[in-house]
Design a protein around this motif. Structure first.
Motif, PDB file in Angstrom:
ATOM      1  N   UNK A  64    -124.528 -34.078  25.970  1.00  0.00           N
ATOM      2  CA  UNK A  64    -125.877 -34.560  25.653  1.00  0.00           C
ATOM      3  C   UNK A  64    -126.279 -34.120  24.247  1.00  0.00           C
ATOM      4  N   UNK A  65    -125.975 -32.859  23.931  1.00  0.00           N
ATOM      5  CA  UNK A  65    -126.353 -32.336  22.617  1.00  0.00           C
ATOM      6  C   UNK A  65    -125.565 -33.045  21.520  1.00  0.00           C
ATOM      7  N   UNK A  66    -124.272 -33.250  21.753  1.00  0.00           N
ATOM      8  CA  UNK A  66    -123.436 -33.927  20.763  1.00  0.00           C
ATOM      9  C   UNK A  66    -123.923 -35.345  20.511  1.00  0.00           C
ATOM     10  N   UNK A  67    -124.354 -36.029  21.572  1.00  0.00           N
ATOM     11  CA  UNK A  67    -124.806 -37.420  21.452  1.00  0.00           C
ATOM     12  C   UNK A  67    -126.269 -37.540  21.036  1.00  0.00           C
ATOM     13  N   UNK A  68    -126.928 -36.398  20.932  1.00  0.00           N
ATOM     14  CA  UNK A  68    -128.331 -36.431  20.558  1.00  0.00           C
ATOM     15  C   UNK A  68    -129.257 -36.876  21.667  1.00  0.00           C
ATOM     16  N   UNK A  69    -128.809 -36.752  22.920  1.00  0.00           N
ATOM     17  CA  UNK A  69    -129.648 -37.154  24.059  1.00  0.00           C
ATOM     18  C   UNK A  69    -130.510 -35.969  24.474  1.00  0.00           C
ATOM     19  N   UNK A  70    -131.555 -35.738  23.714  1.00  0.00           N
ATOM     20  CA  UNK A  70    -132.408 -34.572  23.918  1.00  0.00           C
ATOM     21  C   UNK A  70    -133.771 -35.018  24.421  1.00  0.00           C
ATOM     22  N   UNK A  71    -134.060 -34.846  25.689  1.00  0.00           N
ATOM     23  CA  UNK A  71    -135.384 -35.223  26.203  1.00  0.00           C
ATOM     24  C   UNK A  71    -136.444 -34.307  25.619  1.00  0.00           C
ATOM     25  N   UNK A  72    -137.671 -34.766  25.546  1.00  0.00           N
ATOM     26  CA  UNK A  72    -138.729 -33.902  24.993  1.00  0.00           C
ATOM     27  C   UNK A  72    -138.995 -32.689  25.883  1.00  0.00           C
ATOM     28  N   UNK A  73    -139.304 -31.582  25.241  1.00  0.00           N
ATOM     29  CA  UNK A  73    -139.728 -30.379  25.949  1.00  0.00           C
ATOM     30  C   UNK A  73    -141.246 -30.431  26.051  1.00  0.00           C
ATOM     31  N   UNK A  74    -141.763 -30.502  27.271  1.00  0.00           N
ATOM     32  CA  UNK A  74    -143.211 -30.642  27.467  1.00  0.00           C
ATOM     33  C   UNK A  74    -143.856 -29.260  27.543  1.00  0.00           C
ATOM     34  N   UNK A  75    -144.891 -29.064  26.728  1.00  0.00           N
ATOM     35  CA  UNK A  75    -145.665 -27.828  26.796  1.00  0.00           C
ATOM     36  C   UNK A  75    -147.117 -28.162  27.125  1.00  0.00           C
ATOM     37  N   UNK A  76    -147.790 -27.211  27.741  1.00  0.00           N
ATOM     38  CA  UNK A  76    -149.158 -27.404  28.226  1.00  0.00           C
ATOM     39  C   UNK A  76    -150.054 -26.324  27.607  1.00  0.00           C
ATOM     40  N   UNK A  77    -150.870 -26.693  26.609  1.00  0.00           N
ATOM     41  CA  UNK A  77    -151.745 -25.689  25.980  1.00  0.00           C
ATOM     42  C   UNK A  77    -152.693 -25.058  26.998  1.00  0.00           C
ATOM     43  N   UNK A  78    -152.880 -23.760  26.865  1.00  0.00           N
ATOM     44  CA  UNK A  78    -153.847 -23.048  27.702  1.00  0.00           C
ATOM     45  C   UNK A  78    -155.141 -22.914  26.924  1.00  0.00           C
ATOM     46  N   UNK A  79    -156.166 -23.559  27.400  1.00  0.00           N
ATOM     47  CA  UNK A  79    -157.461 -23.557  26.720  1.00  0.00           C
ATOM     48  C   UNK A  79    -158.251 -22.349  27.192  1.00  0.00           C
ATOM     49  N   UNK A  80    -158.603 -21.474  26.235  1.00  0.00           N
ATOM     50  CA  UNK A  80    -159.310 -20.251  26.588  1.00  0.00           C
ATOM     51  C   UNK A  80    -160.811 -20.436  26.589  1.00  0.00           C
ATOM     52  N   UNK A  81    -161.479 -19.404  27.004  1.00  0.00           N
ATOM     53  CA  UNK A  81    -162.945 -19.399  27.027  1.00  0.00           C
ATOM     54  C   UNK A  81    -163.467 -18.936  25.681  1.00  0.00           C
ATOM     55  N   UNK A  82    -164.687 -19.347  25.368  1.00  0.00           N
ATOM     56  CA  UNK A  82    -165.323 -18.919  24.126  1.00  0.00           C
ATOM     57  C   UNK A  82    -165.592 -17.421  24.165  1.00  0.00           C
ATOM     58  N   UNK A  83    -165.185 -16.665  23.114  1.00  0.00           N
ATOM     59  CA  UNK A  83    -165.428 -15.234  23.111  1.00  0.00           C
ATOM     60  C   UNK A  83    -166.916 -14.922  23.241  1.00  0.00           C
ATOM     61  N   UNK A  84    -167.216 -13.887  23.967  1.00  0.00           N
ATOM     62  CA  UNK A  84    -168.600 -13.470  24.134  1.00  0.00           C
ATOM     63  C   UNK A  84    -169.042 -12.610  22.960  1.00  0.00           C
ATOM     64  N   UNK A  85    -170.332 -12.600  22.713  1.00  0.00           N
ATOM     65  CA  UNK A  85    -170.894 -11.823  21.620  1.00  0.00           C
ATOM     66  C   UNK A  85    -171.100 -10.394  22.107  1.00  0.00           C
ATOM     67  N   UNK A  86    -170.115  -9.574  21.837  1.00  0.00           N
ATOM     68  CA  UNK A  86    -170.230  -8.194  22.301  1.00  0.00           C
ATOM     69  C   UNK A  86    -169.478  -7.280  21.348  1.00  0.00           C
ATOM     70  N   UNK A  87    -169.893  -6.064  21.278  1.00  0.00           N
ATOM     71  CA  UNK A  87    -169.240  -5.080  20.433  1.00  0.00           C
ATOM     72  C   UNK A  87    -168.166  -4.404  21.267  1.00  0.00           C
ATOM     73  N   UNK A  88    -167.020  -5.042  21.353  1.00  0.00           N
ATOM     74  CA  UNK A  88    -165.975  -4.606  22.275  1.00  0.00           C
ATOM     75  C   UNK A  88    -165.383  -3.262  21.884  1.00  0.00           C
ATOM     76  N   UNK A  89    -165.305  -3.006  20.557  1.00  0.00           N
ATOM     77  CA  UNK A  89    -164.615  -1.800  20.130  1.00  0.00           C
ATOM     78  C   UNK A  89    -165.539  -0.787  19.452  1.00  0.00           C
TER      79      UNK A  89
END
Length: 454
Positions: free
Chosen positions: A81-106
């Motif tokens: 497959x690699x020699x012939x260039x038969x490479x299917x797409x690698x599917x990735x799924x973005x992880x959408x995070x939450x908006x950071x809170x307004x806090x003095x964490x450190x």
């Protein structure tokens, strides 16, 4: 095994697929996040997932985990497959995070002890541990939710989206964080933050304060401040002056010289005699930073400032890798000015800066971004930059020397672009290297008058 190029398919929650051709051993996790930021505006993405052979979701948060993802992908393919260039797409799924809170964490704050101040703005970066925590009854007022505004110029494809609060009164931005600093007005936004005009009250110095909201740990904050310290070493009339940087709450405040003309993105198109003299300053600024082994990494019209004295200066250098990464994880980025090799995740250096210079001069001269772009399909712009024929300025409207300069900056292959030495001796640059900044000053004054009258 030498891993060949293949397609990563970015799949969103709306089942919209965006394909990205990559060379797996030449891209980083950070670069992957930059591309995802183009696909998913108005979101915070700090990781993504893929499915293993058992259809289990595996999370990727680092270069090492991404390398493991590539390895797992290629293990599912046969050598044929690699020699012939038969490479299917690698599917990735973005992880959408939450908006950071307004806090003095450190528990961070700026040092406001009188003995720590001097008679002029402190030209150091600082990281001061908090001496005492606020009482629990003293709650910090939440900022209004940001609202999305259109790009600076809707006709310029790839112009970065600016996020600003709905209310623009200084009280919304904690002016009490530094008793010596008084926020006067908002100037604009970029690179994920807002920029304000401020007064350093002890000596009356007007400065620009860029405020970027970041959700990073204390070690990263210390590293960012340490990396920004290199700006203290930059002493050049074509580089924006740097005063100090500090963290307060989960925001970094970067204080720099104020340029009353603002950024060049609001002036295009700029007449060639004026732009030529500006280009001399821009190239001098790049040469100075390159001599310090520093790449700008974000050359575009909004990162070139001008004042009514006719001075032209570069700002927003990518001197802090950690700051750049942290912004990329939290805010919308723009690859519109990146060279093809950067978009493809390949190694890059000063030739990539030359490409960005060329595309910037093209836009400032013509008043239009060179490539057509549908904002709803950001990957289309990246594909156009890599695959389409490179646009050229019209010989009917610009001098042959200027058309030649821009065309030889915007060559697809890095080795075909002008070098630093080529730039310095180019006829267009030589013709405008007369030190006549009065031409720039007069033109900036006239444009500011037009803007104020409108």
């Amino acid at each position: 095994m030498n891993q060949p190029p293949f397609t990563i398919r970015i799949r969103t929650e709306q089942e919209q697929d965006m394909d990205w051709m990559v060379q797996p051993n030449a891209i980083s996790f950070h670069q992957a996040l930059e591309v995802i930021a183009q696909v998913l505006p108005q979101t915070s993405v700090t990781a993504f997932e893929y499915e293993d052979e058992d259809d289990e979701r595996i999370t990727v948060r680092s270069d090492e985990e991404m390398a493991a993802m590539f390895q797992a992908y290629f293990e599912t393919l046969s050598e044929d497959d690699i020699q012939c260039g038969l490479l299917p797409p690698l599917i990735i799924y973005p992880r959408v995070g939450k908006t950071p809170q307004n806090r003095n964490k450190f528990g961070l704050k700026i040092d406001t002890h009188p003995s720590a101040r001097s008679s002029k703005p402190v030209q150091t970066v600082r990281h001061i541990p908090r001496q005492s925590q606020r009482p629990k009854t003293d709650t910090t007022r939440e900022n209004p939710a940001p609202s999305q505004l259109p790009p600076n110029d809707p006709n310029i494809a790839g112009a970065p989206t600016i996020l600003v609060p709905q209310s623009q009164t200084p009280a919304d931005f904690h002016p009490q964080i530094e008793p010596d600093l008084k926020i006067l007005q908002m100037l604009g936004g970029g690179s994920g933050g807002q920029v304000y005009k401020a007064l350093h009250q002890p000596n009356g110095t007007i400065m620009a304060v860029k405020i970027v909201k970041l959700e990073v740990d204390q070690k990263t904050q210390e590293q960012i401040l340490s990396e920004l310290d290199i700006l203290n070493k930059c002493q050049s009339p074509v580089i924006i002056g740097f005063y100090k940087a500090f963290f307060n709450e989960n925001r970094i405040y970067i204080c720099t010289e104020f340029m009353d003309g603002g950024a060049l993105d609001k002036y295009a198109p700029i007449p060639e005699p004026v732009l030529g003299r500006m280009a001399v300053n821009i190239i001098q600024g790049l040469c100075y930073m390159w001599s310090l082994k520093i790449l700008h990494r974000d050359i575009k019209p909004s990162n070139i400032l001008v004042n009514t004295q006719g001075q032209v200066k570069l700002c927003d250098f990518g001197v802090s890798t950690q700051l750049e990464r942290s912004i990329a994880k939290t805010y919308i980025g723009s690859n519109a000015y990146m060279a093809p090799e950067r978009i493809k995740g390949e190694d890059y250096g000063t030739p990539a800066e030359i490409w960005s210079l060329g595309i910037t001069l093209f836009e400032l001269a013509s008043g239009k971004f060179p490539y057509q772009h549908n904002p709803e399909k950001p990957m289309g712009l990246l594909s156009s930059i890599i695959n389409d024929e490179t646009p050229q300025l019209s010989d009917d409207h610009f001098s042959p020397d200027f058309v030649n300069l821009v065309a030889h900056c915007m060559q697809q292959k890095p080795e075909d672009r002008l070098t630093l030495e080529d730039l310095l001796i180019h006829p267009f640059i030589q013709r405008h290297n007369d030190g006549n900044i009065a031409v720039i000053a007069a033109w900036v004054h006239s444009q500011l008058e037009k803007i104020s009258n409108n």
